[in-house]
Design an enzyme around this catalytic site. Structure first.
Site, PDB file in Angstrom:
ATOM      1  N   GLU A   1      21.661  46.850  36.559  1.00 32.29           N
ATOM      2  CA  GLU A   1      22.028  48.236  36.279  1.00 32.29           C
ATOM      3  C   GLU A   1      22.958  48.809  37.350  1.00 32.29           C
ATOM      4  O   GLU A   1      23.675  49.779  37.107  1.00 32.29           O
ATOM      5  CB  GLU A   1      20.770  49.098  36.161  1.00 32.29           C
ATOM      6  CG  GLU A   1      19.868  48.725  34.989  1.00 32.29           C
ATOM      7  CD  GLU A   1      20.541  48.905  33.638  1.00 32.29           C
ATOM      8  OE1 GLU A   1      21.215  49.931  33.451  1.00 32.29           O
ATOM      9  OE2 GLU A   1      20.402  48.011  32.776  1.00 32.29           O
TER      10      GLU A   1
ATOM     11  N   ASP B   1      32.754  37.905  36.439  1.00 29.03           N
ATOM     12  CA  ASP B   1      32.199  36.730  37.110  1.00 29.03           C
ATOM     13  C   ASP B   1      32.895  36.624  38.453  1.00 29.03           C
ATOM     14  O   ASP B   1      34.109  36.824  38.544  1.00 29.03           O
ATOM     15  CB  ASP B   1      32.426  35.462  36.285  1.00 29.03           C
ATOM     16  CG  ASP B   1      31.567  34.305  36.785  1.00 29.03           C
ATOM     17  OD1 ASP B   1      30.331  34.442  36.764  1.00 29.03           O
ATOM     18  OD2 ASP B   1      32.124  33.269  37.197  1.00 29.03           O
TER      19      ASP B   1
ATOM     20  N   TYR C   1      26.728  36.582  50.012  1.00 32.56           N
ATOM     21  CA  TYR C   1      27.338  36.152  51.268  1.00 32.56           C
ATOM     22  C   TYR C   1      27.851  37.315  52.112  1.00 32.56           C
ATOM     23  O   TYR C   1      28.511  37.091  53.134  1.00 32.56           O
ATOM     24  CB  TYR C   1      28.497  35.185  50.978  1.00 32.56           C
ATOM     25  CG  TYR C   1      28.084  33.921  50.277  1.00 32.56           C
ATOM     26  CD1 TYR C   1      27.670  32.800  51.004  1.00 32.56           C
ATOM     27  CD2 TYR C   1      28.087  33.833  48.889  1.00 32.56           C
ATOM     28  CE1 TYR C   1      27.286  31.634  50.361  1.00 32.56           C
ATOM     29  CE2 TYR C   1      27.697  32.676  48.232  1.00 32.56           C
ATOM     30  CZ  TYR C   1      27.299  31.581  48.974  1.00 32.56           C
ATOM     31  OH  TYR C   1      26.910  30.425  48.332  1.00 32.56           O
ATOM     32  N   ASP C   2      27.553  38.537  51.723  1.00 32.82           N
ATOM     33  CA  ASP C   2      28.057  39.709  52.449  1.00 32.82           C
ATOM     34  C   ASP C   2      27.794  39.667  53.952  1.00 32.82           C
ATOM     35  O   ASP C   2      28.654  40.070  54.744  1.00 32.82           O
ATOM     36  CB  ASP C   2      27.469  40.990  51.862  1.00 32.82           C
ATOM     37  CG  ASP C   2      28.131  41.387  50.551  1.00 32.82           C
ATOM     38  OD1 ASP C   2      29.199  40.822  50.231  1.00 32.82           O
ATOM     39  OD2 ASP C   2      27.579  42.248  49.843  1.00 32.82           O
TER      40      ASP C   2
ATOM     41  N   ARG D   1      35.403  43.075  43.142  1.00 26.20           N
ATOM     42  CA  ARG D   1      34.959  43.581  41.845  1.00 26.20           C
ATOM     43  C   ARG D   1      35.608  44.932  41.549  1.00 26.20           C
ATOM     44  O   ARG D   1      36.053  45.192  40.428  1.00 26.20           O
ATOM     45  CB  ARG D   1      33.442  43.698  41.791  1.00 26.20           C
ATOM     46  CG  ARG D   1      32.940  44.223  40.435  1.00 26.20           C
ATOM     47  CD  ARG D   1      31.425  44.261  40.333  1.00 26.20           C
ATOM     48  NE  ARG D   1      30.868  42.924  40.315  1.00 26.20           N
ATOM     49  CZ  ARG D   1      30.190  42.372  41.310  1.00 26.20           C
ATOM     50  NH1 ARG D   1      29.969  43.058  42.422  1.00 26.20           N
ATOM     51  NH2 ARG D   1      29.719  41.144  41.209  1.00 26.20           N
TER      52      ARG D   1
END
Length: 239
Positions: free
Chosen positions: A10, A74, A184-185, A220
């Site tokens: 969400e 993706d 991986y942040d 993104r």
């Protein structure tokens, strides 16, 4: 205008709504986003070998089942010295899907001996919009088959498809820093930093940034913003 987002997360709806508000202002209220998860739709099997293919696969799958326009994305991490791995396997690099700590540990071990200047990487995101132009009358009655979302588009007589890319270049640091974000942040330091970070010499990983700071530069966010012209056309024409 109803649009289904092919996700069970969400949080993605919140990010897309924020970008819609940037693009459409008050007109964003005319766009109703609903997640595939809230409709009880399963995730399709991701058989694509690129981010673009998997994003399109997911959007087609949801559009086929609902007869509605669908958005999907993706994404993953590309490390140059590893031949663009982990790529589409990013979420399950260590074997178990979504085990962030294990994925990070394995990746750091694999490039442990790589000099700092050669630890370049980038997050890449593909975002897709599939707009059914004509759908079977009984599209809502189709049985959800997660394995065939990419193969044949059953239930869609025709559709308009848009796929775009967004990237966030950066560097893999040697130790995790920060607790925000996911994946991986904690080990990814974006080249583009928040205002004042470079001047202070305190460069931040994605996990040390606020959600607002990260979303402004994220792969993104860039991909979704690149998708906005196609969404605007959909809203203005209804098709």
């Amino acid at each position: 205008m109803n649009i289904v987002v092919a996700t069970h997360n969400e949080g993605k709806l919140v990010e897309i709504r924020d970008i819609l508000a940037e693009e459409f202002g008050d007109g964003a209220h005319d766009i109703e986003l609903v997640s595939a998860g809230s409709l009880g739709l399963p995730d399709p099997v991701e058989t694509g070998i690129t981010f673009e293919a998997n994003a399109l696969l997911k959007a087609r799958f949801v559009a086929r089942l609902t007869g509605l326009p669908a958005i999907a994305d993706d994404s993953g991490l590309i490390v140059d010295v590893m031949g663009n791995a982990p790529g589409i396997l990013s979420a399950r690099w260590a074997g178990e899907h979504g085990n962030d700590a294990a994925n990070i540990d394995l990746l750091l071990a694999q490039i442990e001996d790589i000099p700092d200047d050669d630890r370049t990487a980038r997050f890449r995101c593909a975002a897709a919009l599939v707009v059914p132009i004509a759908a079977e009358e009984d599209v809502a009655d189709f049985e959800a088959d997660p394995s065939d979302g990419m193969d044949d588009g059953d239930g869609l007589v025709d559709a308009r498809e848009t796929v775009v890319l967004g990237e966030m270049p950066g560097t893999i640091v040697r130790h995790p820093h920060g607790s925000n974000g996911f994946g991986y942040d904690p080990i990814f330091m974006p080249d583009e930093q928040p205002a004042g970070a470079e001047e202070s010499g305190e460069l931040l990983t994605s996990a040390e940034m606020t959600p607002e700071q990260k979303n402004a530069i994220s792969h993104r966010g860039k991909a979704l913003r690149a998708l906005m012209p196609a969404i605007r056309e959909l809203v203005e024409t209804g098709e």
